[in-house]
Design a protein around this motif. Structure first.
Motif, PDB file in Angstrom:
ATOM      1  N   ASP A 104      15.586   3.198 -11.536  1.00  0.00           N
ATOM      2  CA  ASP A 104      15.295   4.401 -12.312  1.00  0.00           C
ATOM      3  C   ASP A 104      16.189   5.534 -11.822  1.00  0.00           C
ATOM      4  O   ASP A 104      16.064   5.994 -10.679  1.00  0.00           O
ATOM      5  N   PRO A 110      17.477   9.454 -12.012  1.00  0.00           N
ATOM      6  CA  PRO A 110      16.988  10.762 -12.469  1.00  0.00           C
ATOM      7  C   PRO A 110      17.948  11.368 -13.488  1.00  0.00           C
ATOM      8  O   PRO A 110      19.117  10.974 -13.572  1.00  0.00           O
ATOM      9  N   GLU A 111      17.476  12.331 -14.233  1.00  0.00           N
ATOM     10  CA  GLU A 111      18.373  13.101 -15.086  1.00  0.00           C
ATOM     11  C   GLU A 111      19.273  13.953 -14.182  1.00  0.00           C
ATOM     12  O   GLU A 111      18.874  14.338 -13.080  1.00  0.00           O
ATOM     13  N   ARG A 113      26.070  12.526 -15.044  1.00  0.00           N
ATOM     14  CA  ARG A 113      25.685  11.132 -15.302  1.00  0.00           C
ATOM     15  C   ARG A 113      26.851  10.424 -15.990  1.00  0.00           C
ATOM     16  O   ARG A 113      27.420  10.941 -16.966  1.00  0.00           O
ATOM     17  N   ALA A 142      18.269   7.005  -6.396  1.00  0.00           N
ATOM     18  CA  ALA A 142      17.451   6.448  -7.479  1.00  0.00           C
ATOM     19  C   ALA A 142      16.273   5.718  -6.839  1.00  0.00           C
ATOM     20  O   ALA A 142      16.112   5.733  -5.609  1.00  0.00           O
ATOM     21  N   ARG A 143      15.468   5.058  -7.671  1.00  0.00           N
ATOM     22  CA  ARG A 143      14.356   4.248  -7.165  1.00  0.00           C
ATOM     23  C   ARG A 143      14.350   2.903  -7.874  1.00  0.00           C
ATOM     24  O   ARG A 143      14.739   2.810  -9.046  1.00  0.00           O
ATOM     25  N   ASP A 172      12.823   4.032  -2.578  1.00  0.00           N
ATOM     26  CA  ASP A 172      13.978   4.932  -2.602  1.00  0.00           C
ATOM     27  C   ASP A 172      15.262   4.158  -2.357  1.00  0.00           C
ATOM     28  O   ASP A 172      15.318   3.273  -1.484  1.00  0.00           O
TER      29      ASP A 172
END
Length: 361
Positions: free
Chosen positions: A21, A23-24, A31, A117-118, A125
């Motif tokens: 996942d 993040p924005e 990105r 990210a995750r 993490d």
């Protein structure tokens, strides 16, 4: 938003292809959707603990792609822009940067300690390996980690400008400062070594000797610019002297990072010759010299980080060589693979048989 990535769960553990996942992009961040990424021995050095950075991590430091979103305050790139990832951005404020030695920036890898990210499956993490986490379909990086992709260079080729080409070119032109008519030996015919061979040809070297443990790499080395090819052995230094009027080469570029090849590269140069060490070796690789030979031979042995290059300055120069047909990043690639193939490519590199694999997304 979840994307697929190659994750290193722990040092010396196999890579895992899994969802992460991202993040924005927050303030100052970008990105990028990856177009291609190179599988480099520096990633292997991180995975086996030779280079110590936080894990678990998304590896990959050599890549290119297209900006898909930017955070607040980003003005240098916009969505839709093609970019090259820069894994070692200079801070501009440390003593090295103040001296103009941006390749030695004390803060270049500070981003590797920040959560990137995750994992999508358990929320663990993840850190960004060497800053840019290019072994993924998309990545989010600081704006300082992207540079405009050069016009007229395909994005798949541009991916290699971020490490292999920049390092090999810089080793020859910035560190060793090869001059027209000089003789050169390049140890290790991987991606960086092939870039160094092409760069020695661009510099006008008269004799270019390629050295590798594999006989199968001779054709590749000669197509990159080697005039002679030697399979590494205990007599390599003697053979190189025989090719150069019993003197030795003016310059040796070591792209392996092993004590034996560093010592052999040094012995292969003439009296007063120059050896540039590009390869990343472990702490167990001890190179020894006695005081008398250092005095007698008058040779120079120097390290070389990131080709002693400034990516912002050097990428346009590399692009001009590419457009003129003098430099060919595509010739460094021995295999084009998918994201799912990365673990197998790492196994091949660990066995000492890998060339430069290029992940095409």
């Amino acid at each position: 938003m979840a994307v697929r990535a190659a994750v290193l769960p722990a040092v010396d553990a196999p890579l895992e292809i899994t969802g992460i996942d991202l993040p924005e992009p927050g303030p100052g961040r970008v990105r990028v959707r990856l177009a291609a990424a190179g599988v480099c021995h520096s990633d292997l050095s991180l995975s086996n603990g030779t280079m110590r950075l936080p894990v678990p991590a998304v590896l990959g430091h050599e890549g290119s792609g297209t900006v898909v979103a930017v955070g607040e305050g980003v003005g240098r790139v916009a969505p839709g822009d093609p970019v090259v990832l820069n894994w070692a951005p200079s801070c501009g404020a440390c003593p090295a940067c103040a001296r103009g030695e941006v390749w030695l920036c004390a803060n270049a890898l500070a981003g590797a300690a920040e959560v990137h990210a995750r994992r999508a499956d358990d929320g663990t993490d993840l850190y960004p390996g060497l800053n840019v986490a290019a072994f993924a379909e998309e990545t989010v990086v600081p704006a300082s980690c992207v540079l405009p992709a050069p016009d007229g260079v395909p994005l798949t080729d541009a991916a290699l400008l971020g490490c292999a080409v920049l390092t090999g070119y810089g080793a020859v032109h910035h560190s060793a400062r090869v001059r027209s008519g000089e003789t050169v030996a390049v140890f290790g015919v991987g991606g960086v070594g092939l870039a160094a061979l092409q760069s020695a040809r661009i510099a006008g070297a008269s004799t270019i000797v390629a050295v590798d443990v594999s006989p199968a790499k001779e054709e590749l080395a000669r197509s990159a610019g080697a005039t002679d090819y030697l399979v590494a052995s205990e007599t390599t230094a003697r053979e190189i002297r025989a090719l150069t009027g019993k003197e030795g080469v003016d310059v040796a570029v070591e792209c392996v990072g092993r004590a034996t090849s560093i010592r052999t590269a040094w012995e292969s140069t003439r009296r007063g010759g120059r050896t540039t060490v590009v390869g990343i070796g472990g702490k167990d690789q001890q190179v020894t010299f006695n005081a008398l030979e250092i005095f007698h031979w008058g040779r120079t042995l120097s390290g070389c980080v990131y080709g002693n290059s400034d990516p912002a300055r050097d990428l346009p120069v590399l692009a001009e060589h590419i457009r003129a047909g003098r430099l060919d990043p595509g010739a460094l690639v021995t295999e084009r693979i998918t994201l799912d193939d990365i673990p197998a490519a790492f196994d091949t590199m660990t066995a000492g048989k890998g060339g430069r694999a290029l992940i095409v997304y």
